[in-house]
Design a protein around this motif. Structure first.
Motif, PDB file in Angstrom:
ATOM      1  N   LYS A  14      30.712  38.690  45.500  1.00 53.48           N
ATOM      2  CA  LYS A  14      31.981  39.416  45.505  1.00 53.48           C
ATOM      3  C   LYS A  14      33.121  38.419  45.699  1.00 53.48           C
ATOM      4  CE  LYS A  14      33.700  43.710  45.534  1.00 53.48           C
ATOM      5  NZ  LYS A  14      33.406  44.713  44.509  1.00 53.48           N
ATOM      6  N   ALA A  15      34.121  38.515  44.862  1.00 54.09           N
ATOM      7  CA  ALA A  15      35.253  37.595  44.976  1.00 54.09           C
ATOM      8  C   ALA A  15      36.076  37.920  46.214  1.00 54.09           C
ATOM      9  CB  ALA A  15      36.128  37.677  43.732  1.00 54.09           C
ATOM     10  N   PRO A  16      36.538  36.910  46.942  1.00 53.76           N
ATOM     11  CA  PRO A  16      37.409  37.172  48.092  1.00 53.76           C
ATOM     12  C   PRO A  16      38.671  37.915  47.666  1.00 53.76           C
ATOM     13  CG  PRO A  16      36.661  34.887  48.091  1.00 53.76           C
ATOM     14  CD  PRO A  16      36.268  35.473  46.774  1.00 53.76           C
ATOM     15  N   ALA A  17      39.210  38.695  48.582  1.00 51.58           N
ATOM     16  CA  ALA A  17      40.457  39.407  48.305  1.00 51.58           C
ATOM     17  C   ALA A  17      41.536  38.416  47.891  1.00 51.58           C
ATOM     18  CB  ALA A  17      40.900  40.185  49.539  1.00 51.58           C
ATOM     19  N   GLY A  18      42.309  38.777  46.891  1.00 44.78           N
ATOM     20  CA  GLY A  18      43.376  37.922  46.412  1.00 44.78           C
ATOM     21  C   GLY A  18      42.975  36.972  45.302  1.00 44.78           C
ATOM     22  N   THR A  19      41.683  36.958  44.928  1.00 47.47           N
ATOM     23  CA  THR A  19      41.234  36.094  43.840  1.00 47.47           C
ATOM     24  C   THR A  19      41.873  36.540  42.525  1.00 47.47           C
ATOM     25  OG1 THR A  19      39.120  35.665  44.923  1.00 47.47           O
ATOM     26  CG2 THR A  19      39.235  35.247  42.559  1.00 47.47           C
ATOM     27  N   VAL A  20      42.403  35.595  41.781  1.00 44.03           N
ATOM     28  CA  VAL A  20      43.073  35.888  40.512  1.00 44.03           C
ATOM     29  C   VAL A  20      42.094  35.665  39.367  1.00 44.03           C
ATOM     30  CG1 VAL A  20      44.955  35.250  38.955  1.00 44.03           C
ATOM     31  CG2 VAL A  20      45.320  35.253  41.433  1.00 44.03           C
ATOM     32  N   ASP A  21      41.930  36.659  38.527  1.00 45.32           N
ATOM     33  CA  ASP A  21      41.067  36.559  37.358  1.00 45.32           C
ATOM     34  C   ASP A  21      41.808  35.765  36.276  1.00 45.32           C
ATOM     35  OD1 ASP A  21      39.540  36.883  35.069  1.00 45.32           O
ATOM     36  OD2 ASP A  21      39.125  39.006  35.420  1.00 45.32           O
ATOM     37  N   PRO A  22      41.309  34.591  35.863  1.00 46.22           N
ATOM     38  CA  PRO A  22      42.043  33.785  34.877  1.00 46.22           C
ATOM     39  C   PRO A  22      42.161  34.448  33.521  1.00 46.22           C
ATOM     40  CG  PRO A  22      39.842  32.886  35.235  1.00 46.22           C
ATOM     41  CD  PRO A  22      40.052  33.937  36.282  1.00 46.22           C
ATOM     42  N   MET A  23      41.287  35.427  33.231  1.00 43.65           N
ATOM     43  CA  MET A  23      41.357  36.125  31.953  1.00 43.65           C
ATOM     44  C   MET A  23      42.231  37.367  32.031  1.00 43.65           C
ATOM     45  SD  MET A  23      39.517  34.036  30.264  1.00 43.65           S
ATOM     46  CE  MET A  23      39.466  34.896  28.698  1.00 43.65           C
ATOM     47  N   GLY A  24      42.682  37.728  33.242  1.00 40.85           N
ATOM     48  CA  GLY A  24      43.510  38.917  33.396  1.00 40.85           C
ATOM     49  C   GLY A  24      42.742  40.213  33.259  1.00 40.85           C
ATOM     50  N   TRP A  25      41.436  40.174  33.501  1.00 36.16           N
ATOM     51  CA  TRP A  25      40.594  41.366  33.329  1.00 36.16           C
ATOM     52  C   TRP A  25      40.358  42.113  34.641  1.00 36.16           C
ATOM     53  CZ3 TRP A  25      36.226  38.630  30.039  1.00 36.16           C
ATOM     54  CH2 TRP A  25      36.776  38.232  28.812  1.00 36.16           C
ATOM     55  N   ASN A  26      40.899  41.621  35.734  1.00 39.37           N
ATOM     56  CA  ASN A  26      40.772  42.265  37.053  1.00 39.37           C
ATOM     57  C   ASN A  26      39.322  42.364  37.515  1.00 39.37           C
ATOM     58  OD1 ASN A  26      43.614  42.737  37.254  1.00 39.37           O
ATOM     59  ND2 ASN A  26      43.374  44.488  35.878  1.00 39.37           N
ATOM     60  N   ARG A  27      38.541  41.329  37.245  1.00 39.10           N
ATOM     61  CA  ARG A  27      37.151  41.310  37.700  1.00 39.10           C
ATOM     62  C   ARG A  27      37.090  40.995  39.192  1.00 39.10           C
ATOM     63  NH1 ARG A  27      34.973  37.147  33.332  1.00 39.10           N
ATOM     64  NH2 ARG A  27      37.037  36.292  33.837  1.00 39.10           N
TER      65      ARG A  27
END
Length: 711
Positions: free
Chosen positions: A527-540
């Motif tokens: 699970k990605a830590p809170a605040g992690t930015v998806d580089p593809m902009g897909w909100n994964r």
């Protein structure tokens, strides 16, 4: 991916939400009257599941992928049946039709039927809203009340497409209230500390923001504290049953460093008490990453972590999360019924010697622990054997323990499979069964099948072009510049991605790669830590990892008419998507518009017994796709319980796939596969399946012993 209606690896754009109803319902919990009923269908596409039709989850996209479809059905109409087991009275149906605008569209019509004991009969006086079937929203049907044990919906497909649903719920016109949503597993609270540096804040340790740098600066530290130890306390909003802590330790390498040690304590109503049987991963405190602690469940309203700093430095964290259930009593009612949940050690932990595995399995009456063992005098098979080393009957609460003699089993990454049944030992009449795969790193144990073996027969006449047994530091960067591997799919200038997990960068804050003991590569999905930015902009919301032997500039390791091989231990878990696969280098280096893809192995963690191989010629002449999936490809074990060797040989006439040096599939080599091919190894998530890794604390690992290429 395997079918165009899902995200192919070649297709990089996320699915678009095209309906307001999608935004309203996607991923929401629905009240389904039928969650205990049995669902079947006249036809089900192999990537979908009938069980998704009555699981209470409505989703019109792939987050989660949760639906039944008749994609590729040979029938003009198909049905989905709900069997309640005994007569029930129903007068309505809520049908959540799914459509992707391509191969799956709203049907031209649908009809509710019931079983009258002899034949299927149309429900009388059906009134539908909306009048015409409409995809990606609820379609409600009312009909004359009828008592029956079985109902079904018959869908008449549109020409050139098939039908699909994400949920079907039968009820009455005046339905009862939906069940209460269970409490969140992440507990909320208020933080305080024995000491806090003036530029930091204890409150920032539970605000959901994880940052290991100053953009943003978000942390608690004890910098300049006069104390020999300091604590950070969380007051929960209510008494809770707590089983785990995630501690995101911060280190700046100067005045704030990873502590020498730490421990979790809870307030027992009178004094602070150490949580029992603390199992920590990593075993030693490690800065700028999550440190997970599991312990014997405690019921409390206050917890704290006590830090003992290194000499001459102070301690710090950017976040601490506790997990459990509110209002807990310490009983296993907080664990899923008929599922085995490991309490200790933590998933992915490093172990040595004999360890105690602690678990809850409410409703289960018999548990066996097993793990793959190297050959011995009693079992001389050179591939080893499945050793069922311990059995236990859980107590009335579902709690149980087994001892794993790790020193007697193979060194390195290993899986302990805990199999459970709701019938007693010796009674084959069980209703529920479960398998839990506990991944561990055995730092002791017996050396066996470690490192690169001699060349197999299928590589006869070839020479080694490249090999890596991961005996030193990993050489990787996102584009591959200055490194051996790229950590993104290289067919775009800055690399690109696919699936439902961000391919995180090596050495970054969410680094998914590790070399264990200078012997094994570990790729972790979590699970990605809170605040992690998806580089593809897909909100994964998950991270995973990929290694490519070719860089984004088209240079790197590729072979024409080669043999590609890797030895891999894969993860179990719903939604895991590990793969070892090949693509054509000239698609990048020469800008050829088509792409050859050869999947040496694709696995789906919800079924560790299975393995898929595939060929794809994206935009080829002609475009072609063919997939071979089997649950009988393994001569021993499965893909998550034991290591296997996966290989592909490309010749001018045939492409041949191997598992453990045994051929499992072949096909004619198509034209672009006759050009230089490069390899990728990845742990992705999704692949058309919903993701549910809660039982593994949202963390699974893929291990690679070696990879090599012959030409």
């Amino acid at each position: 991916m395997l079918r165009k209606r899902f995200q192919p690896r070649k297709a990089l754009m996320p699915l678009l939400i095209v309906s307001v109803f999608t935004m309203i319902f996607s991923g929401m919990q629905a009240y389904a009257f039928d969650t205990t009923a049995t669902v079947s269908a006249s036809y089900t596409f192999f990537m979908d599941q009938t069980d998704d039709v009555n699981d209470g989850v409505i989703s019109y996209d792939d987050t989660p992928h949760n639906r039944w479809t008749a994609y590729e059905s040979p029938n003009a109409s198909d049905w989905v049946q709900t069997d309640f087991g005994s007569a029930v009275t129903r007068s309505s149906a809520d049908i959540y039709l799914y459509g992707d605008g391509g191969g799956i569209k709203a049907p031209t019509g649908y009809n509710v039927q019931y079983w009258n004991g002899t034949t299927w009969t149309d429900a009388a006086a059906q009134s539908k809203s909306p009048a015409a079937p409409t995809a990606n929203q609820i379609n409600k049907v009312t009909f004359t009340s009828v008592s029956a044990s079985k109902f079904r919906v018959v869908f008449t497909h549109q020409a050139g497409s098939k039908s699909g649903v994400t949920e079907i719920s039968y009820g009455t016109d005046s339905s009862s209230e939906p069940p209460t949503t269970p409490p969140s597993s992440e507990l909320q609270g208020t933080s305080s500390a024995s000491y806090t540096f003036s530029s930091d804040s204890a409150a920032q340790a539970n605000d959901g923001i994880i940052s290991y740098n100053d953009s943003p600066r978000n942390r608690w530290t004890s910098y300049q504290s006069p104390n020999s130890t300091d604590w950070l306390q969380t007051d929960l909003n209510t008494a809770s049953n707590v089983t785990q802590a995630e501690i995101y330790l911060f280190s700046d390498g100067g005045g704030v460093k990873t502590p020498a040690s730490y421990k979790v304590q809870y307030w027992n109503g009178t004094v602070w008490t150490d949580a029992a049987n603390q199992a920590k991963s990593p075993a030693a405190p490690t800065g700028n990453q999550v440190n997970t602690v599991t312990f014997t469940p405690v019921t409390t309203s206050k917890l704290r972590v006590v830090f003992t700093p290194q000499s001459g430095s102070s301690s710090g964290v950017t976040e601490i999360n506790y997990f459990g259930t509110t209002g807990g009593t310490g009983t296993p009612g907080n664990y899923p019924q008929y599922q085995l949940s490991v309490v200790s050690p933590s998933y992915g932990a490093s172990i040595n010697g004999s360890i105690t595995i602690k678990f809850y399995a409410p409703g289960m009456k018999n548990v066996w622990a097993r793990s793959w063992h190297q050959p011995d005098t009693a079992n001389p098979n050179p591939n080893g054997y499945d050793s069922w080393f311990a059995r236990v009957t859980p107590d009335e609460s579902g709690y149980g323990e087994v001892t794993f003699p790790a020193n007697q089993f193979p060194h390195g990454p290993i899986s302990v499979v805990l199999s459970s049944w709701d019938s007693a030992e010796g009674n084959p009449n069980f209703t529920h069964s479960d398998n839990c795969y506990l991944q561990l790193h055995n730092e002791g144990g017996v050396t066996w099948k470690q490192g690169i073996p001699s060349a197999p027969a299928q590589a006869s006449g070839m020479s080694v072009l490249f090999q890596d047994d991961f005996s030193g530091p990993l050489s990787a960067s996102r584009t591959g510049a200055g490194a051996t591997y790229a950590t993104s799919k290289p067919d775009a200038p800055n690399g690109t991605e696919f699936g439902e997990a961000i391919f995180a960068d090596y050495g970054g804050a969410n680094n998914p790669f590790a070399i264990l003991g200078n012997q094994y590569l570990r790729i972790r999905a979590s699970k990605a830590p809170a605040g992690t930015v998806d580089p593809m902009g897909w909100n994964r919301t998950y991270t995973g990892g990929l290694l490519s032997s070719v860089r984004t500039d088209g240079t790197g390791i590729a072979a024409t008419y080669g043999y590609f091989e890797a030895r891999i231990l894969m993860p179990a878990g719903k939604g895991t998507w590990p793969a070892f696969w090949l693509m054509s280098q000239n698609s990048i280096s020469q800008g050829v518009p088509s792409t050859a893809e050869i999947d040496t192995v694709e696995a789906y963690g919800q079924d560790p017994s299975g393995a898929c191989q595939a060929k794809h010629w994206w935009s080829g002449s002609p475009e072609m796709h063919d997939t071979h999936c089997s649950s009988s490809s393994f001569a021993f074990g499965d893909n998550a319980s034991v290591w296997h060797i996966y290989g592909t040989k490309i010749t001018p006439t045939d492409t041949i796939y191997y598992i453990d040096n045994v051929e499992v599939w072949r096909h004619a080599t198509f034209e672009q596969a006759k050009t230089p091919m490069y390899f990728m190894i990845n742990l992705a998530l999704g692949g058309g399946w919903p993701i549910d890794l809660e039982r593994y604390n949202n963390q699974v690992d893929m291990f690679v012993d070696y990879v090599r290429v012959f030409q």
